[in-house]
Design a protein around this motif. Structure first.
Motif, short mmCIF file in Angstrom:
data_model
loop_
_atom_site.label_atom_id
_atom_site.label_comp_id
_atom_site.label_asym_id
_atom_site.label_seq_id
_atom_site.Cartn_x
_atom_site.Cartn_y
_atom_site.Cartn_z
N SER A 46 0.84 -1.21 0.00
CA SER A 46 0.00 0.00 0.00
C SER A 46 0.86 1.24 0.00
O SER A 46 0.54 2.23 -0.67
CB SER A 46 -0.91 0.02 1.23
OG SER A 46 -1.76 -1.09 1.23
N ASP A 173 -5.72 -1.29 -4.94
CA ASP A 173 -5.12 -1.77 -3.69
C ASP A 173 -6.10 -2.68 -2.95
O ASP A 173 -6.93 -2.22 -2.18
CB ASP A 173 -4.72 -0.59 -2.80
CG ASP A 173 -3.89 -1.04 -1.61
OD1 ASP A 173 -3.67 -2.26 -1.45
OD2 ASP A 173 -3.45 -0.18 -0.82
N GLU A 174 -5.96 -3.98 -3.18
CA GLU A 174 -6.84 -4.97 -2.55
C GLU A 174 -8.30 -4.51 -2.66
O GLU A 174 -9.04 -4.54 -1.68
CB GLU A 174 -6.47 -5.17 -1.07
CG GLU A 174 -5.04 -5.63 -0.90
CD GLU A 174 -4.80 -6.34 0.43
OE1 GLU A 174 -5.70 -7.12 0.82
OE2 GLU A 174 -3.76 -6.13 1.05
#
Ligand SMILES: Nc1ncnc2c1ncn2[C@@H]1O[C@H](COP(=O)(O)OP(=O)(O)OP(=O)(O)O)[C@@H](O)[C@H]1O
Ligand SMILES: [Mg+2]
Lengths: 264, 295
Positions: A46, A173-174
């Protein structure tokens, strides 16, 4: 084209909470590359995406997107180059604004905002068509507040917002981590469809190893703020989860630890 | 009663300013307690020195906008938290307001000598000079302008900033600028209200803005409770806020008739607002407990 040159970032430097989050990240991506990113908890995934987006300044290194050195630019000044979808479905949209208003905001990313009307009739028609491609029935609810949507609907909308004005680089991001497996699969399929159709250069963080192998043309693995594995082409197509686990053990001397990692 | 309505409408203009910072921008702006005297001070002093009434009014609005700019810069350029930024400006304004008023705590302006826009004297008159009528027109124009503005690209970016700052930046919005613009508009509106109030009562007092934020919040909360479910349109929401201020003043009037000491008014207002602010919190807690039991 994306170039990260020796990016370093330490949080809370010179305190007891000092944390080296990025320790010399160098990464080159060509246009059209779809790179998946895996790594253990706190590996810096991240942080890398946030550094590219300019959420905080980096300590050293250069970030070059499509020939523009954005290293010193504030977040809102590089937004025109980027599309972003976050892990938390709440982050990517304005809950108290309408679906069409959210899209209109995204469509003006990187443009000077004036005293012209915030959303025109022609735009509405375009948005209706685009929403219809999501297959979620949102095209009939364009004036509904986004806060009324489910997590999956919001992520799909955020994805559309991120790409409605084609970005040079898409950062995921995820973005399916907070969704139930069925919805996650749907949003992921949608992501791939949009990325390949528009040939958008993409960095996608995932905690699902299978997804990391299945999607994209290149896979990188991170550990302790470094890229420890970079696999592309034929080699990537033939990857298995076991090979990834072994590669991780070899490169880091530890076993792979991520409490959310999905091996299935 | 007409007096309460007229006052409520004038304070309703101020409440619309509070609505913009508190609800639209999600910024608790305490500047207004100072701005609510600045507008009147600027307008009255300019008029006493022979300036045209409309020019004076415009200058008052402009002064309010500078106050908003100051709070905005404290917050965005100096990293001071919103509430403290507002308090700092508010405190500075106390001195500034006194300086504007030639270091007197109050300055009178007579309706017989000056062309005041609204005046208490005409509140029972059935003519276009009635302050209720005039304030209604001003409110209508103001709400129309705001409705237009918040529908523009810049207006939308302000609303987005209040709704989700991280997302706004990701969409290329300079959220610092957005907040500053919002604070300037809101405080300009508050200063307009202040100028009208000084006309209405025939004087400006350095303390006349004290507790303005609480009155503004009261109006916003009353409008939310009474009209939140029925008024969805932005313009109607602003109308509701103005009605909220009128209701607030009518209630105050009634409480005073019932014999409450005027000096206790602020205590009463503060407590009522505190309770209403707590209601959503208590409700959430209660809901959580009930679902906990159900499971
Ligand atoms: N804003 C911050 N302040 C301080 N430390 C931070 C901050 N953001 C991240 N960190 C730390 O930096 C390290 C890397 O965090 P990061 O969020 O990049 O990990 P990640 O690879 O995304 O992990 P996960 O899989 O858990 O999401 C962690 O140790 C984290 O605690
Ligand atoms: Mg992460």
């Amino acid at each position: 084209m994306l170039d990260l040159k020796n990016i370093c970032k330490t949080f809370n430097a010179k305190t007891v909470n000092q944390k080296v989050a990025l320790n010399g990240i160098t990464l080159h991506m060509d246009d059209g590359d779809f790179v998946t990113v895996i790594g253990g908890n706190g590996a810096g995934k991240s942080t890398m995406l946030n550094a590219i987006a300019g959420v905080f300044p980096v300590d050293s290194g250069r970030i070059i997107i499509d020939g523009t050195d954005v290293t010193g630019l504030p977040e809102h000044r590089r937004a025109s180059l980027l599309g972003r979808v976050f892990q938390d479905p709440m982050t990517g949209t304005a809950a108290t604004m309408q679906i069409e208003e959210n899209l209109a905001l995204a469509a003006r990313r990187g443009e000077k905002r004036t005293l012209k009307i915030g959303i025109t009739r022609e735009e509405r028609n375009v948005y209706r068509e685009k929403l219809a491609t999501l297959g979620l029935g949102l095209e009939d609810r364009m004036t509904a507040k986004v806060g009324l949507l489910s997590g999956g609907q919001r992520q799909a909308l955020t994805l559309l917002m991120a790409t409605i004005k084609k970005p040079k680089l898409l950062l995921l991001d995820e973005h399916t981590a907070a969704l139930d497996p069925h919805t996650a699969a749907k949003v992921l399929t949608l992501s791939e469809q949009i990325v390949t159709e528009n040939k958008i250069m993409t960095l996608m963080v995932t905690h699902n190893m299978r997804d990391a192998i299945r999607y994209g043309n290149r896979l990188i693995m991170m550990n302790e703020g470094r890229i420890i594995l970079d696999i592309s082409g034929e080699e990537k197509k033939n990857l298995t989860i076991e090979m990834l686990m072994d590669a991780f053990a070899q490169a880091s001397g530890e076993t792979f630890a991520n409490d959310r990692i999905l091996l299935s | 009663m007409p007096g309460a309505i007229a006052q409520g409408l004038i304070w309703g203009i101020m409440a619309i300013g509070v609505y913009i910072t508190y609800k639209v921008l999600d910024f608790s702006d305490l500047t207004v307690d100072g701005t609510m005297a600045t507008g009147g001070a600027v307008c009255v002093m300019l008029m006493l020195n022979g300036t045209n009434v409309w020019v004076a009014l415009l200058c008052a609005v402009f002064a309010g906008m500078i106050a908003g700019l100051m709070t905005g810069l404290f917050h965005t350029a100096m990293g001071i938290p919103p509430i403290l930024s507002g308090i700092l400006t508010q405190l500075s304004l106390y001195s500034i307001n006194l300086a504007i008023m030639e270091f007197k705590a109050n300055q009178g302006i007579s309706v017989t000598k000056y062309p005041l826009i609204v005046s208490q004297r005409n509140v029972r008159q059935m003519s276009i000079n009635n302050p209720i009528f005039k304030t209604l027109i001003i409110l209508a124009v103001l709400i129309g302008l705001l409705y237009w503005f918040f529908g523009t690209e810049i207006g939308c970016s302000l609303r987005a900033t209040g709704a989700n700052e991280a997302m706004s930046r990701a969409q290329g919005i300079n959220t610092s600028i957005a907040k500053i613009i919002g604070l300037m508009i809101a405080n300009g509106i508050v200063a307009l209200s202040s100028a009208l109030l000084s006309h209405y009562q025939g004087f400006v007092d350095v303390n006349m803005g004290r507790g303005a934020i609480v009155i503004g919040l009261a109006a916003v909360i009353i409008s939310d409770v009474l009209f939140g479910k029925i008024f969805r349109n932005f313009a109607l929401k602003l109308v509701a806020v103005a009605i909220g201020a009128v209701i607030y003043y009518i209630v105050i009037q009634i409480v005073l008739w019932l014999g409450l000491n005027t000096n206790l008014l602020k205590l009463l207002s503060a407590l009522i607002v505190a309770v209403f602010l707590a209601i959503p919190y208590w409700k959430a807690k209660l809901d959580a407990r009930n679902t906990g039991k159900g499971a």
